[in-house]
Design a protein around this motif. Structure first.
Motif, short mmCIF file in Angstrom:
data_model
loop_
_atom_site.label_atom_id
_atom_site.label_comp_id
_atom_site.label_asym_id
_atom_site.label_seq_id
_atom_site.Cartn_x
_atom_site.Cartn_y
_atom_site.Cartn_z
N SER A 179 0.83 -1.20 0.00
CA SER A 179 0.00 0.00 0.00
C SER A 179 0.87 1.25 0.00
CB SER A 179 -0.94 0.01 1.21
OG SER A 179 -1.82 -1.10 1.17
N THR A 180 2.00 1.18 0.72
CA THR A 180 2.93 2.32 0.74
C THR A 180 3.55 2.53 -0.63
OG1 THR A 180 3.45 1.89 3.07
CG2 THR A 180 4.99 3.28 1.85
N VAL A 181 3.91 1.43 -1.31
CA VAL A 181 4.47 1.53 -2.66
C VAL A 181 3.46 2.19 -3.60
CG1 VAL A 181 5.20 0.21 -4.69
CG2 VAL A 181 6.03 -0.43 -2.41
N ILE A 182 2.21 1.76 -3.52
CA ILE A 182 1.17 2.32 -4.39
C ILE A 182 0.93 3.78 -4.06
CG2 ILE A 182 -1.29 2.19 -4.97
CD1 ILE A 182 -1.00 -0.90 -4.55
N GLY A 183 0.88 4.10 -2.77
CA GLY A 183 0.66 5.49 -2.36
C GLY A 183 1.78 6.41 -2.83
N THR A 184 3.03 5.98 -2.67
CA THR A 184 4.16 6.81 -3.10
C THR A 184 4.22 6.90 -4.63
OG1 THR A 184 5.62 4.88 -2.94
CG2 THR A 184 5.57 6.38 -1.06
N GLY A 185 3.78 5.85 -5.30
CA GLY A 185 3.79 5.84 -6.77
C GLY A 185 2.79 6.81 -7.38
N MET A 186 1.84 7.30 -6.56
CA MET A 186 0.80 8.21 -7.06
C MET A 186 1.04 9.66 -6.64
SD MET A 186 -1.41 6.37 -8.82
CE MET A 186 -2.95 7.28 -8.82
N ILE A 187 2.16 9.94 -5.98
CA ILE A 187 2.39 11.29 -5.44
C ILE A 187 2.68 12.32 -6.53
CG2 ILE A 187 4.07 12.67 -4.14
CD1 ILE A 187 4.25 10.41 -2.12
N ALA A 188 3.44 11.94 -7.55
CA ALA A 188 3.89 12.92 -8.55
C ALA A 188 2.72 13.61 -9.24
CB ALA A 188 4.78 12.24 -9.59
N ILE A 218 2.43 26.23 -9.10
CA ILE A 218 3.34 25.57 -10.02
C ILE A 218 4.54 25.02 -9.26
CG2 ILE A 218 4.88 25.88 -12.01
CD1 ILE A 218 1.88 25.87 -12.68
N LEU A 219 5.06 25.80 -8.32
CA LEU A 219 6.22 25.37 -7.54
C LEU A 219 5.88 24.15 -6.70
CD1 LEU A 219 9.13 25.89 -6.77
CD2 LEU A 219 8.34 27.55 -5.07
N VAL A 220 4.70 24.13 -6.10
CA VAL A 220 4.28 22.98 -5.29
C VAL A 220 4.15 21.73 -6.16
CG1 VAL A 220 2.41 22.01 -3.89
CG2 VAL A 220 3.12 24.39 -3.55
N ILE A 221 3.58 21.87 -7.36
CA ILE A 221 3.45 20.74 -8.29
C ILE A 221 4.83 20.16 -8.61
CG2 ILE A 221 2.85 20.09 -10.66
CD1 ILE A 221 0.53 22.12 -10.46
N ILE A 222 5.79 21.04 -8.90
CA ILE A 222 7.14 20.59 -9.26
C ILE A 222 7.84 19.94 -8.07
CG2 ILE A 222 9.43 21.38 -9.99
CD1 ILE A 222 7.94 23.54 -11.65
N LEU A 223 7.71 20.55 -6.88
CA LEU A 223 8.36 19.99 -5.69
C LEU A 223 7.80 18.59 -5.37
CD1 LEU A 223 8.54 23.14 -3.38
CD2 LEU A 223 10.45 21.94 -4.47
N ALA A 224 6.48 18.43 -5.48
CA ALA A 224 5.88 17.12 -5.23
C ALA A 224 6.37 16.10 -6.25
CB ALA A 224 4.35 17.23 -5.29
N THR A 225 6.55 16.54 -7.49
CA THR A 225 7.05 15.65 -8.54
C THR A 225 8.49 15.22 -8.27
OG1 THR A 225 5.61 16.74 -10.15
CG2 THR A 225 7.42 15.44 -11.03
N ILE A 226 9.31 16.15 -7.76
CA ILE A 226 10.70 15.83 -7.44
C ILE A 226 10.80 14.90 -6.24
CG2 ILE A 226 12.88 16.83 -6.61
CD1 ILE A 226 12.23 19.30 -8.30
N LEU A 227 9.93 15.12 -5.24
CA LEU A 227 9.99 14.32 -4.02
C LEU A 227 9.47 12.89 -4.23
CD1 LEU A 227 8.73 16.98 -1.43
CD2 LEU A 227 11.04 16.02 -1.59
N ALA A 228 8.56 12.72 -5.19
CA ALA A 228 7.92 11.41 -5.39
C ALA A 228 8.92 10.26 -5.57
CB ALA A 228 6.95 11.48 -6.56
N PRO A 229 9.92 10.38 -6.46
CA PRO A 229 10.87 9.26 -6.61
C PRO A 229 11.69 8.99 -5.35
CG PRO A 229 11.02 10.79 -8.47
CD PRO A 229 10.20 11.46 -7.43
N LEU A 230 11.93 10.03 -4.54
CA LEU A 230 12.69 9.84 -3.30
C LEU A 230 11.92 8.99 -2.31
CD1 LEU A 230 14.15 13.44 -2.77
CD2 LEU A 230 15.36 11.40 -3.60
N PHE A 231 10.58 9.09 -2.34
CA PHE A 231 9.75 8.26 -1.48
C PHE A 231 9.54 6.86 -2.06
CE2 PHE A 231 7.73 12.50 -0.20
CZ PHE A 231 8.56 12.62 0.91
N LEU A 232 9.44 6.80 -3.40
CA LEU A 232 9.11 5.53 -4.05
C LEU A 232 10.25 4.53 -3.96
CD1 LEU A 232 7.19 3.83 -5.71
CD2 LEU A 232 7.95 5.02 -7.77
N LYS A 233 11.49 4.98 -4.11
CA LYS A 233 12.62 4.05 -4.12
C LYS A 233 12.72 3.23 -2.83
CE LYS A 233 17.59 3.57 -4.22
NZ LYS A 233 18.90 4.23 -4.18
#
Length: 390
Positions: free
Chosen positions: A327-336, A363-378
């Motif tokens: 569930s954590t993998v799926i949740g983090t995979g949907m953050i971006a 726009i900045l929040v969208i980009i920051l969330a997109t950048i953070l998503a892979p850091l959580f997913l890995k």
């Protein structure tokens, strides 16, 4: 010809950044995203998001999602369709309600706050696909659920955007351009998915077999790209992301005998030119204007943008009988966040619903969330049970 120098610079820097990121144990995507911030308007201002960069970026995301479809298991996607819908629905409700409420508390009007919630209900799975591919997790049940949820999320996002436009019109606010009726949009999307079924079942196998008989170099690869670009174009016409059309094109071609051959031919093309430009373009959208006066809002919304998808989609996965780790993998995979969020924010800005300062913050929040998503997913992928991996 100046664009050739820009393209050369992007490819050199993203290759070096990806190399350093991998050596540090960080997804290569992060290094490429950061390059966009460094060389873009936010810092050095060497590269701007002009029409050519945007064009290469659009092709990059289409090829990336096509490759994602090539590596996906259609039977697995169908099997996990129900949990994908549950994940997408809960992953939309949480950001709309929570981020909308917090925005209203922050001082935005009720209509503005609702619009901000709709902006962050969208998901861009393109970044997650890159990470899932890098860690060979696209073919897992978690990967299938993330991909299926992304498709459902895109459809829900279109419906919410159409409803929001109707609400704006009822308030006397004019949006840019003419917008089709919601019923017509939904009818077009139903027709699109009906055509997708025909593509997977009959059209793609026939076209790929036909291409093999043509006396032309790389005819099979060319035909696959015709299918890919054509489906992306049709998806865009009916109001969906072109990435969704490319994804289904990849699935269709994957169900032919040419799957592995095409992966070997298309992936080098994408990774050599177009896909790095896509990742850089995300960073090029960032600007540090008005950062200081909006720091509290930006930090708060960035945290909520991550948590609402993590918790909302993770809860949906848990309700669908996935383990806590899955569930954590799926949740983090949907953050971006991505295309749909940027489009929705732009509509609100053009309609005068958001000031320039608020628009820049979104726009900045969208980009920051997109950048953070892979850091959580890995790290989430690393904790995933071996049994769920290929």
């Amino acid at each position: 010809m100046a664009f050739l120098g820009t393209l050369c610079l992007i490819l050199v820097l993203t290759t070096l950044a990806g190399n350093f990121a991998n050596r540090l144990g960080v997804p290569a995507v992060i290094g490429e995203l950061l390059i966009g911030i460094v060389i873009g308007p936010a810092m050095l201002n060497w590269v701007q998001l002009n029409s050519l960069v945007s064009l290469f970026s659009d092709i990059g995301v289409v090829i990336l999602m096509f490759l994602g479809g090539l590596e996906s298991d259609l039977k697995l996607l169908v099997k996990y369709l129900k949990p994908a819908i549950i994940v997408a629905t809960s992953g939309v409700i949480f950001p709309v309600v929570i981020m909308g409420a917090v925005s209203w508390w922050w001082g935005f009007s009720a209509l503005e706050a609702l619009f901000i919630g709709v902006i962050f209900s969208a998901t861009s799975v393109s970044i997650s696909v890159a990470v899932l591919k890098e860690y060979h997790a696209l073919g897992t049940r978690e990967g299938a659920t993330i991909l299926g949820a992304a498709v459902a999320d895109d459809i829900i996002g279109v419906i919410l955007l159409s409803l929001m436009i109707s609400l704006l019109a009822s308030q006397g606010i004019q949006t840019a351009g003419s917008q089709p009726a919601l019923g017509l949009v939904l009818l077009e999307q139903v027709a699109f998915f009906g055509g997708t079924y025909l593509l997977v079942k009959w059209i793609a196998p026939y076209l790929m077999h036909l291409s093999e008989r043509l006396v032309m170099a790389s005819s099979v690869t060319i035909m696959s790209m015709v299918i890919c670009l054509g489906m992306a174009w049709l998806a865009d016409i009916v109001g969906l992301s072109g990435a969704i059309g490319a994804f289904f094109a990849g699935i269709a071609v994957a169900n032919t005998p040419y799957r592995h051959t095409l992966a070997d031919h298309v992936e080098p093309l994408g990774n050599a030119i177009f896909i790095p430009v896509f990742f850089v373009s995300v960073g090029l959208n960032m600007t540090l204007a008005h950062l200081g006066e909006n720091m509290g809002l930006i930090v708060t919304l960035t945290v909520l943008a991550c948590l609402t998808k993590l918790i909302g989609c993770g809860l949906g996965a848990r309700l669908s009988q996935f383990s806590w780790i899955s569930s954590t993998v799926i949740g983090t995979g949907m953050i971006a966040r991505g295309e749909m969020g940027l489009i929705t924010a732009q509509i609100g800005h053009q309609a005068g619903l958001m000031s320039n300062t608020s628009y820049s913050a979104m726009i900045l929040v969208i980009i920051l969330a997109t950048i953070l998503a892979p850091l959580f997913l890995k790290p989430a992928l690393k904790r995933m049970p071996v049994a769920t991996q290929p």
